[in-house]
Structures are given as structure tokens and as C-alpha cells.
Design a protein around this motif. Structure first.
Motif, short mmCIF file in Angstrom:
data_model
loop_
_atom_site.label_atom_id
_atom_site.label_comp_id
_atom_site.label_asym_id
_atom_site.label_seq_id
_atom_site.Cartn_x
_atom_site.Cartn_y
_atom_site.Cartn_z
N THR A 247 0.85 -1.18 0.00
CA THR A 247 0.00 0.00 0.00
C THR A 247 0.89 1.24 0.00
O THR A 247 2.04 1.20 0.45
N CYS B 198 -3.68 4.45 -0.10
CA CYS B 198 -4.08 4.30 1.30
C CYS B 198 -3.58 5.53 2.07
O CYS B 198 -2.68 5.43 2.90
N SER C 279 -7.72 -3.08 9.51
CA SER C 279 -8.56 -2.00 10.02
C SER C 279 -7.70 -0.75 10.10
O SER C 279 -6.60 -0.79 10.66
N SER D 10 -10.44 5.91 8.12
CA SER D 10 -11.17 6.09 6.85
C SER D 10 -10.65 7.26 6.04
O SER D 10 -10.89 7.34 4.83
N THR E 61 -12.15 4.32 12.21
CA THR E 61 -11.44 3.18 11.64
C THR E 61 -12.45 2.29 10.92
O THR E 61 -13.57 2.06 11.41
N GLN E 62 -12.08 1.80 9.75
CA GLN E 62 -12.93 0.95 8.92
C GLN E 62 -12.14 -0.27 8.46
O GLN E 62 -10.92 -0.33 8.63
N PHE F 172 -10.70 -2.66 5.55
CA PHE F 172 -10.25 -2.59 4.16
C PHE F 172 -9.69 -3.95 3.73
O PHE F 172 -9.25 -4.74 4.57
N VAL G 187 -6.96 -1.34 -3.21
CA VAL G 187 -7.50 -1.28 -1.86
C VAL G 187 -9.00 -0.99 -1.93
O VAL G 187 -9.42 -0.05 -2.63
N ARG G 188 -9.79 -1.79 -1.24
CA ARG G 188 -11.25 -1.56 -1.17
C ARG G 188 -11.67 -1.42 0.29
O ARG G 188 -11.20 -2.17 1.15
N ARG G 189 -12.60 -0.50 0.54
CA ARG G 189 -13.16 -0.35 1.88
C ARG G 189 -14.46 -1.13 1.96
O ARG G 189 -15.31 -1.01 1.08
N THR H 35 -16.44 -1.35 5.02
CA THR H 35 -17.37 -0.85 6.03
C THR H 35 -17.43 0.67 5.97
O THR H 35 -16.61 1.32 5.33
N GLY H 36 -18.42 1.22 6.64
CA GLY H 36 -18.57 2.67 6.68
C GLY H 36 -19.44 3.06 7.86
O GLY H 36 -19.78 2.24 8.71
#
Length: 638
Positions: free
Chosen positions: A99, A104, A123, A126, A155-156, A158, A167-169, A171-172
Motif C-alpha cells: 500500500t 491508502c 482496520s 477512513s 477506523t474501517q 479494508f 484497496v477496497r473499503r 465498512t462505513g
């Protein structure tokens, strides 16, 4: 020739942590923290030691390399370098960034490999907050100790693709998402997060599950909304989650819970032990629970030490570590039947050890693989301590440890040190955070540490014994053991100093107003005003509502309300960037004493968080210890 430890020796400390055992059980990667005196910072790099023995060797150069994690096939090692994920080939070569600040921008977190090794979950924040940007606050959780102001940043979870670096997230929303864990089939991630509409107010959290594939449904909660979920992992067959938590919010032991995926009530697994499960973390020993076949291995505190346990269909058992040794990290290689541990004992701060778990779950004596203490501090002999059990007037048993140099004459000065938490405990082994203890003992002092009620390691009733009655419930747990040592002639009643950090700082301030026993006091990271603490501390709401409970009791239990009675010269030591016990607490106490004519001095350490005596700048840690020694010596000299 041997010699005693001195304060300046902290610049030579080498402390291993966070082990990762390769899948075949043959190699242990770990973080080694040393001290960079020239740049006044801790230096961390990745090291490796072979299970078969031989010298440990450095794999990365640092200065901020942490969290090594082996890939499932053992060919790569993922780790964090200055907040970004890197990959290191197992057979040698240079580390490559996975990353970057472009993909990121806020940085990554501890890497968690997918079962097939194609993805890494973590984690992390965001977004990245610019230092000068306005901070919008519309709920709790807007700051954190060591991280500072967060505002709306949470914090989410990834996922990063190992081949492409994409990189994909996943949660939100508002809740902070904790460290994720992969399902055995690699299709889902479980993680802990706040739960319920008022989760930030109630301190409630639960396990959540989210699909990894693009277009997966929103995360769903699978545990009770009114409990507490810390670390989360999966059963090997994917049938349930293993959660470190509680079935209700509030003060009490964390347990191992089997959480069905259908949301049914969790099943307690460790309640019969009546000990607090320790998943590890900053400033806290223990390690994440892990599976070895059908056996779960975990850490829990007993009598001050973080011990290593197992639970299976036959019940709960303890692995055969020597008495008093404590665990602060663990990694299990299931198919190899081994566990790599970070172990502390009476002569070493921490070393890597290998434990064969055995097919029957019994385990064998651990084998020590590293020798960082003897390498970095050759010839150092720590002063011995003696455990002592005191019985206070209401019948409560309080464990203490008395540290004295052999041959020390009776009737000398005494330092009483109160631990923090309030649910921490004094470990019966070496600890690097207290070089001032060793220095004072070398000068003829006696040091007394006490596991007062509220301490961890003595059952849940003892753990909760000071809830709603800070100071009032536990003050005799300090005063009466000291009176016993005076009556025995061991110490001079006119030369007794009191210190403590965090909750220990609170109780030091409280006792200086309640008793004339102490000639001088050093309060570190203190709490003195519980009312203002509730609105300014990152943990203030939970302290006020769960540790105290009754809001009408906050003023009466605050040392600031009793400052008129203080006479002892007081030194106050506090991190300038402390968001757990904000620096305003120390400023209030200094003002209260100074304006009443009490000899007082306040020392603030700029940029230092609450845990700086453990992991802050070496110069700040040295200064803390040296000032404490100089202050108590100056105010007890005869």
C-alpha cells in the motif's frame, strides 16, 4: 561481575514483541524495539529466530517496522513500515510496498492474510485529517490517546489485493471497526464494532460480519447489541465466532464466548476460570486467542501475571510455564503443534520462547530462543523481590511485592507505588517501565507495590470491588500494609514516599489529602476532577458512568474537592498530549496545591501520550524516572 540496573540503561533496552510463527512452525518473526538515542525515539525492526535454535537475525532496517505476519504458504512476510503495508520474501530480498500514500492515504493497520494468500485485510482510518483542518464533533469517539483529534474519522475495514495493490473499503458509517478476521472459506470478514443507536454512550459493542465480494450486503451484527466484543475470530469450521467480550456492558471480566452466526445468545467458555481474558494491546499483556485443532489457547491474568491457558471439551487447563512468568504475545502454528510466545521472568524483560502444544493439549516446557536481555544488558542483575500477603482490617487479602537489595538495613526510606487501570496489576517479573525502582533500591530504599482491590488476577468480585467507590474502597489497601511495615521496623515512618501513574496517580492525590503518612508524593498521569474528566477524556464517559455510576458522587470522589487537606510536597508528571487523562487534570492539581502554599512542581512532556512512560521518547522516559528519584530523595533526606 554483575551490577544493578540504572536509569540510563533504558537506552540499551531491546524488547521483543508480537511474534509470528511460520505455518511450518520453523521460523519466528517478531518486532524488536530498541532505543535511538541520537534521534530520541524508539526504533522498531523485524527480526527472526529459528525454532531449531541459533542466533536471532534482523530482517528489516526500521526505524518503524512492526506487525510481521506470515503468508499462509510461508513464502512472504507482511509487515507495517511507517503505517503502510510491505511484503518481504521469505527467502531473502528487499521489502516492497503493497500500500502507498496514494492508495491508502490514511495508512494501513495490522495485516490479516486471507486463507488463500491472495488478499490482506486490515482496520485503519477512513481518511487522513490535515493538521489545520477544522475538527467536527457530533458524537463521542472524536479523539483517541496517541492518535489525537479524529473528529468524524473512524477506523474501517479494508481489503488489499496482493497482486494488484488495489484497496477496497468494506465498512462505513459512524462506529469504529476493530481488527478483522477471515472466515475459513475466505468469503467473509468478522470484526468488532460499536452497536446500538447509543453505542458510544453505553460503551456497547458486538461482533459484525461482512461479505468480501463486491456488491455484498451491508455488514450485519451477529452478537447482542448490549454486550462488549473485543477481539473476534472464526471457529475453524466456520460455524461460529470466537469473541473476547462480555454479555453485558459495564465493568467486569472479559470472557471467551462462542457466538453463533444466527445471532443466538453467546455461549460462555471461560467463566469457570474466574479470571480476566487478556487479548493483548498497548500497555496490556496477553495475546489474541487462537485455535490448535479443537483446543482454544488464550491468556488470562492470575495473581498479576498473564498466564497461558487452553479450553476444550475436557475443560480449562494451564500450560506449564514457570511460576510468575508472564505472556505478552503468542502465535500458533496449528499443523506444527507449536506456539511462539513472548515471555517475561524475574531476570529478563521479554524473550521469545517456543512451546510444543502436544496432541493431548498438555504442552511441554517452553524452550527459550532469544537472549536480548543478556545481549543488550550484559552483567545486569535485577534486585530481588519478595511476595507478601497483607490482610486489611475488613478481612480483604492484598498481595504486595517488596523489593530490597540484600543486606539493606531496616529503618530506611520506602517508596509505595500504586498501579494504574484501575484494573491493572503488578507483575511478579521484570518490567522495563520502572528503572527508578531499581535505582532507588540500589540507594538503600525499599519499594512496595500493592495489588489493591480492583486489581486484575484475583477473581471478578475483587476486580469490581472499588466500582462506585474509588479511593474510599481501596485506600486502606495502601495505608494498612504500610503501617504493617512500619510496625515491623522495616521502614522509617518519616521517610515514606508515594507514587502512582494513571489510576495510581489518582489514588496518590487522593491519599495525600486523606492521610499524613506520606512525606512526599509523585503523581503521574493523574486524575483529580472526575466531573471535568467525564467531558474531556477519550474514556471519560465510561469512567463516569461505569466505574463511578452515580453522577452525584463525582465531586466527592475527586481529589480536587479535598485539596485543602494536602500538605505533602508534590511532583506532578504528565504527558502534554495525553487524551486518556488530559493534561488539564495535572494543571488543576498543581494550581490547587500551589495557591494553597503546598510545595509543588508540574512537569509536562510535550507531544507525549498517556502511555509515554512505556513507549514514549527515551529522553522523556529517562527524565520521568530521574525526576521521581531526585524528588523523593530530596524530600525524605534526614
Amino acid at each position: 561481575m554483575t551490577r544493578a540496573l540504572t536509569i540510563e540503561d533504558l537506552y540499551r533496552f531491546e524488547i521483543p514483541s508480537d511474534p509470528s510463527l511460520s505455518p511450518d512452525g520453523d521460523r519466528v518473526a517478531y518486532t524488536l524495539t530498541t532505543q535511538d538515542a541520537a534521534n530520541d525515539r524508539a526504533h522498531s525492526s523485524i527480526w527472526e529466530v529459528r525454532a531449531a535454535g541459533g542466533p536471532a537475525r534482523r530482517l528489516t532496517r526500521g526505524p518503524a517496522d512492526t506487525a510481521p505476519r506470515w503468508s499462509p504458504d510461508g513464502t512472504q512476510l507482511a509487515f507495517l513500515r511507517a503505517g503502510q503495508l510491505h511484503l518481504l520474501p521469505a527467502d531473502g530480498g528487499e521489502a516492497v510496498a503493497l500500500t502507498t500514500a496514494v492508495r491508502c492515504p490514511a495508512g494501513a493497520g495490522i495485516p490479516v492474510w486471507s486463507p488463500d494468500g491472495t488478499r490482506i485485510a486490515f482496520s485503519g482510518p477512513s481518511a487522513r485529517r490535515e493538521d489545520t483542518a477544522p475538527v467536527v464533533i457530533d458524537g463521542l469517539g472524536w479523539k483517541a490517546d496517541g492518535a489525537g483529534l479524529l473528529g468524524r474519522i473512524r477506523t474501517q475495514v479494508f481489503v488489499v489485493d496482493v497482486d494488484s495493490g488495489e484497496v477496497r473499503r468494506l465498512t462505513g458509517g459512524n462506529p469504529h471497526a476493530g481488527q478483522p478476521a477471515w472466515s475459513p472459506d475466505g468469503t467473509r470478514l468478522a470484526y468488532p464494532a460499536q452497536s446500538g443507536p447509543d453505542g458510544d454512550l453505553a460503551g456497547a459493542s458486538a461482533a459484525h460480519v461482512v461479505g468480501v465480494a463486491a456488491g455484498s450486503p451491508a455488514p450485519r451484527r451477529v452478537g447482542p447489541a448490549t454486550g462488549i466484543a473485543g477481539a473476534v475470530s472464526w471457529y475453524p469450521d466456520g460455524s461460529a465466532l470466537l469473541v473476547v467480550g462480555r454479555t453485558s456492558a459495564g465493568v467486569g471480566h472479559l470472557e471467551l464466548l462462542r457466538q453463533p452466526l444466527d445471532g443466538a445468545a453467546p455461549v460462555p467458555l471461560s467463566a469457570a476460570l474466574d479470571r480476566n481474558v487478556l487479548p493483548g494491546g498497548p500497555g496490556c499483556p496477553g495475546a489474541l486467542p487462537q485455535f490448535h485443532g479443537d483446543t482454544i489457547v488464550f491468556c488470562a491474568r492470575d495473581g498479576g501475571a498473564a498466564r497461558f491457558y487452553r479450553v476444550d471439551a475436557a475443560g480449562i487447563g494451564e500450560y506449564p510455564l514457570p511460576a510468575g512468568n508472564g505472556v505478552s504475545g503468542c502465535s500458533v502454528a496449528g499443523r506444527a503443534g507449536r506456539a511462539a510466545l513472548v515471555v517475561s521472568d524475574t531476570s529478563s524483560f521479554a524473550e521469545i520462547e517456543l512451546l510444543a502444544l502436544g496432541p493431548d493439549g498438555a504442552g511441554t516446557e517452553p524452550v527459550r530462543l532469544t537472549a536480548h536481555m543478556s545481549r543488550s544488558l550484559p552483567g545486569i542483575a535485577l534486585h530481588p523481590f519478595t511476595e507478601r500477603l497483607f490482610t486489611v482490617s475488613d478481612g480483604t487479602a492484598v498481595r504486595g511485592m517488596i523489593t530490597r537489595a540484600p543486606g539493606t538495613a531496616p529503618g530506611g526510606p520506602l517508596l509505595v507505588d500504586v498501579h494504574g487501570g484501575p484494573h491493572n496489576a503488578w507483575a511478579p517479573h521484570a518490567a522495563p517501565a520502572y528503572p527508578h525502582h531499581q535505582e532507588l533500591v540500589s540507594r538503600g530504599w525499599t519499594v512496595l507495590t500493592l495489588d489493591i482491590r480492583g486489581s486484575d488476577g484475583y477473581g471478578e468480585d475483587f476486580y469490581r470491588a472499588a466500582v462506585g467507590a474509588w479511593g474510599e474502597a481501596d485506600e486502606q489497601d495502601v495505608l494498612e500494609p504500610v503501617a504493617t511495615l512500619i510496625a515491623e521496623g522495616l521502614v522509617d515512618p518519616a521517610r515514606i514516599a508515594l507514587t502512582g501513574y494513571s489510576y495510581g496517580g489518582y489514588l496518590s492525590c487522593w491519599l495525600s489529602a486523606r492521610s499524613g503518612l506520606f512525606a512526599t508524593v509523585v503523581a503521574g498521569g493523574a486524575v483529580v476532577d472526575l466531573t471535568t474528566m467525564a467531558g474531556t477524556s477519550a474514556e471519560g464517559r465510561l469512567i463516569a458512568t461505569q466505574e463511578i455510576g452515580d453522577p452525584d458522587r463525582l465531586p466527592a470522589l475527586s481529589p480536587i474537592s479535598h485539596a485543602d487537606a494536602v500538605r505533602a510536597p508534590t511532583l506532578i508528571l504528565h504527558g502534554g498530549a495525553d487524551d486518556t487523562c488530559p493534561a488539564g487534570q495535572a494543571e488543576q492539581w498543581f494550581h490547587a496545591l500551589y495557591t494553597r502554599g503546598v510545595p509543588a512542581q508540574l512537569v509536562l512532556y510535550p507531544g507525549s501520550s498517556h502511555l509515554f512512560p512505556l513507549n514514549g521518547r527515551p529522553s522523556h522516559r529517562e527524565d520521568y524516572s530521574r525526576r521521581l528519584v531526585d524528588w523523593v530523595t530530596a524530600h525524605t533526606d534526614r
